[in-house]
Motif scaffolding. Structure first.
Motif, PDB file in Angstrom:
ATOM      1  N   ASN A   1       7.325 -26.896  25.194  1.00  0.00           N
ATOM      2  CA  ASN A   1       6.624 -26.274  24.072  1.00  0.00           C
ATOM      3  C   ASN A   1       7.193 -26.718  22.738  1.00  0.00           C
ATOM      4  O   ASN A   1       6.449 -26.866  21.762  1.00  0.00           O
ATOM      5  CB  ASN A   1       6.680 -24.751  24.198  1.00  0.00           C
ATOM      6  N   MET A   2       8.502 -26.965  22.674  1.00  0.00           N
ATOM      7  CA  MET A   2       9.115 -27.439  21.444  1.00  0.00           C
ATOM      8  C   MET A   2       8.604 -28.840  21.097  1.00  0.00           C
ATOM      9  O   MET A   2       8.264 -29.118  19.938  1.00  0.00           O
ATOM     10  CB  MET A   2      10.629 -27.452  21.600  1.00  0.00           C
ATOM     11  N   ALA A   3       8.527 -29.710  22.085  1.00  0.00           N
ATOM     12  CA  ALA A   3       8.028 -31.066  21.840  1.00  0.00           C
ATOM     13  C   ALA A   3       6.560 -31.035  21.431  1.00  0.00           C
ATOM     14  O   ALA A   3       6.139 -31.786  20.538  1.00  0.00           O
ATOM     15  CB  ALA A   3       8.212 -31.924  23.092  1.00  0.00           C
ATOM     16  N   GLN A   4       5.794 -30.153  22.059  1.00  0.00           N
ATOM     17  CA  GLN A   4       4.382 -30.035  21.712  1.00  0.00           C
ATOM     18  C   GLN A   4       4.221 -29.543  20.270  1.00  0.00           C
ATOM     19  O   GLN A   4       3.432 -30.093  19.508  1.00  0.00           O
ATOM     20  CB  GLN A   4       3.700 -29.069  22.680  1.00  0.00           C
ATOM     21  N   ARG A   5       5.002 -28.531  19.878  1.00  0.00           N
ATOM     22  CA  ARG A   5       4.909 -28.007  18.514  1.00  0.00           C
ATOM     23  C   ARG A   5       5.403 -29.028  17.507  1.00  0.00           C
ATOM     24  O   ARG A   5       4.837 -29.166  16.419  1.00  0.00           O
ATOM     25  CB  ARG A   5       5.733 -26.711  18.417  1.00  0.00           C
ATOM     26  N   GLU A   6       6.442 -29.773  17.845  1.00  0.00           N
ATOM     27  CA  GLU A   6       6.939 -30.801  16.942  1.00  0.00           C
ATOM     28  C   GLU A   6       5.882 -31.886  16.725  1.00  0.00           C
ATOM     29  O   GLU A   6       5.692 -32.368  15.607  1.00  0.00           O
ATOM     30  CB  GLU A   6       8.209 -31.412  17.505  1.00  0.00           C
ATOM     31  N   ALA A   7       5.175 -32.265  17.783  1.00  0.00           N
ATOM     32  CA  ALA A   7       4.104 -33.251  17.643  1.00  0.00           C
ATOM     33  C   ALA A   7       2.985 -32.704  16.762  1.00  0.00           C
ATOM     34  O   ALA A   7       2.432 -33.434  15.921  1.00  0.00           O
ATOM     35  CB  ALA A   7       3.560 -33.626  19.017  1.00  0.00           C
ATOM     36  N   GLU A   8       2.661 -31.426  16.917  1.00  0.00           N
ATOM     37  CA  GLU A   8       1.631 -30.821  16.057  1.00  0.00           C
ATOM     38  C   GLU A   8       2.060 -30.834  14.595  1.00  0.00           C
ATOM     39  O   GLU A   8       1.265 -31.152  13.704  1.00  0.00           O
ATOM     40  CB  GLU A   8       1.364 -29.375  16.499  1.00  0.00           C
ATOM     41  N   LEU A   9       3.326 -30.500  14.326  1.00  0.00           N
ATOM     42  CA  LEU A   9       3.821 -30.507  12.945  1.00  0.00           C
ATOM     43  C   LEU A   9       3.875 -31.922  12.380  1.00  0.00           C
ATOM     44  O   LEU A   9       3.566 -32.141  11.205  1.00  0.00           O
ATOM     45  CB  LEU A   9       5.201 -29.857  12.886  1.00  0.00           C
ATOM     46  N   ASP A  10       4.281 -32.889  13.201  1.00  0.00           N
ATOM     47  CA  ASP A  10       4.297 -34.277  12.735  1.00  0.00           C
ATOM     48  C   ASP A  10       2.898 -34.744  12.360  1.00  0.00           C
ATOM     49  O   ASP A  10       2.708 -35.421  11.340  1.00  0.00           O
ATOM     50  CB  ASP A  10       4.873 -35.197  13.810  1.00  0.00           C
ATOM     51  N   ASP A  11       1.904 -34.384  13.159  1.00  0.00           N
ATOM     52  CA  ASP A  11       0.529 -34.749  12.838  1.00  0.00           C
ATOM     53  C   ASP A  11       0.066 -34.058  11.563  1.00  0.00           C
ATOM     54  O   ASP A  11      -0.598 -34.656  10.715  1.00  0.00           O
ATOM     55  CB  ASP A  11      -0.411 -34.391  13.996  1.00  0.00           C
ATOM     56  N   ALA A  12       0.421 -32.788  11.403  1.00  0.00           N
ATOM     57  CA  ALA A  12      -0.008 -32.041  10.223  1.00  0.00           C
ATOM     58  C   ALA A  12       0.636 -32.575   8.956  1.00  0.00           C
ATOM     59  O   ALA A  12       0.008 -32.607   7.895  1.00  0.00           O
ATOM     60  CB  ALA A  12       0.327 -30.559  10.393  1.00  0.00           C
ATOM     61  N   LEU A  13       1.880 -33.032   9.036  1.00  0.00           N
ATOM     62  CA  LEU A  13       2.578 -33.549   7.866  1.00  0.00           C
ATOM     63  C   LEU A  13       2.382 -35.047   7.671  1.00  0.00           C
ATOM     64  O   LEU A  13       2.844 -35.608   6.684  1.00  0.00           O
ATOM     65  CB  LEU A  13       4.076 -33.247   7.981  1.00  0.00           C
ATOM     66  N   GLY A  14       1.737 -35.705   8.604  1.00  0.00           N
ATOM     67  CA  GLY A  14       1.491 -37.139   8.487  1.00  0.00           C
ATOM     68  C   GLY A  14       2.718 -37.981   8.748  1.00  0.00           C
ATOM     69  O   GLY A  14       2.835 -39.084   8.211  1.00  0.00           O
ATOM     70  N   LEU A  15       3.628 -37.503   9.539  1.00  0.00           N
ATOM     71  CA  LEU A  15       4.855 -38.247   9.816  1.00  0.00           C
ATOM     72  C   LEU A  15       4.665 -39.320  10.879  1.00  0.00           C
ATOM     73  O   LEU A  15       5.536 -40.157  11.074  1.00  0.00           O
ATOM     74  CB  LEU A  15       5.965 -37.291  10.250  1.00  0.00           C
ATOM     75  N   ASN A  16       3.556 -39.306  11.575  1.00  0.00           N
ATOM     76  CA  ASN A  16       3.298 -40.306  12.608  1.00  0.00           C
ATOM     77  C   ASN A  16       2.608 -41.544  12.055  1.00  0.00           C
ATOM     78  O   ASN A  16       2.311 -42.466  12.791  1.00  0.00           O
ATOM     79  CB  ASN A  16       2.445 -39.708  13.726  1.00  0.00           C
ATOM     80  N   ALA A  17       2.342 -41.562  10.759  1.00  0.00           N
ATOM     81  CA  ALA A  17       1.673 -42.715  10.149  1.00  0.00           C
ATOM     82  C   ALA A  17       2.624 -43.910  10.154  1.00  0.00           C
ATOM     83  O   ALA A  17       3.834 -43.757  10.017  1.00  0.00           O
ATOM     84  CB  ALA A  17       1.263 -42.378   8.712  1.00  0.00           C
ATOM     85  N   PRO A  18       2.096 -45.136  10.308  1.00  0.00           N
ATOM     86  CA  PRO A  18       2.973 -46.314  10.311  1.00  0.00           C
ATOM     87  C   PRO A  18       3.598 -46.541   8.939  1.00  0.00           C
ATOM     88  O   PRO A  18       2.990 -46.278   7.902  1.00  0.00           O
ATOM     89  CB  PRO A  18       2.028 -47.458  10.682  1.00  0.00           C
ATOM     90  N   VAL A  19       4.827 -47.046   8.923  1.00  0.00           N
ATOM     91  CA  VAL A  19       5.557 -47.308   7.695  1.00  0.00           C
ATOM     92  C   VAL A  19       5.375 -48.776   7.338  1.00  0.00           C
ATOM     93  O   VAL A  19       5.558 -49.663   8.163  1.00  0.00           O
ATOM     94  CB  VAL A  19       7.055 -46.981   7.888  1.00  0.00           C
TER      95      VAL A  19
END
Length: 124
Positions: free
Chosen positions: A63-81
């Motif tokens: 559940n922690m990994a799932q929530r972290e992935a949701e937060l990363d998507d919401a904050l746009g942290l998964n976008a390529p650099v």
């Protein structure tokens, strides 16, 4: 005569059975047997608790990994650099030669090697 023999045999069998049952119960009530029984029950309870704790920890991690992935998507942290980070610089921790110059204090020199000797017997 046959009746007396039958009841005698029945009494002997009942006595042997009762003696066997009493001896078994007495062996179960010895301190060593009670300690072994308690230890076995404690091990079983510990195993059950450990299994539940491991299951809980795995659920929390999932559940922690799932929530972290949701937060990363919401904050746009998964976008390529598009750019790379600069290489890390090393500050010298000992013997900065430019420390005496007032104009160089705001701009320290980056040094990869120092001439400081780590030999503690050198001054003796």
């Amino acid at each position: 005569m046959f009746r007396r023999t039958f009841w005698f045999g029945t009494g002997v069998a009942a006595g042997v059975w009762a003696t066997t049952k009493v001896n078994r119960k007495l062996k179960q009530l010895t301190p060593d047997s009670l300690a072994a029984t308690a230890a076995n029950k404690a091990l079983d309870a510990g195993t059950r608790i450990k299994d539940r704790a491991v299951g809980f920890a795995l659920d929390v991690r999932h559940n922690m990994a799932q929530r972290e992935a949701e937060l990363d998507d919401a904050l746009g942290l998964n976008a390529p650099v598009d750019h790379e980070l600069p290489a890390a610089r090393r500050y010298t921790a000992i013997e900065n030669r430019n420390i005496g110059n007032i104009e160089n204090r705001s701009n320290p020199t980056y040094v990869d090697r120092t001439t400081y000797s780590y030999n503690r017997n050198e001054d003796h």
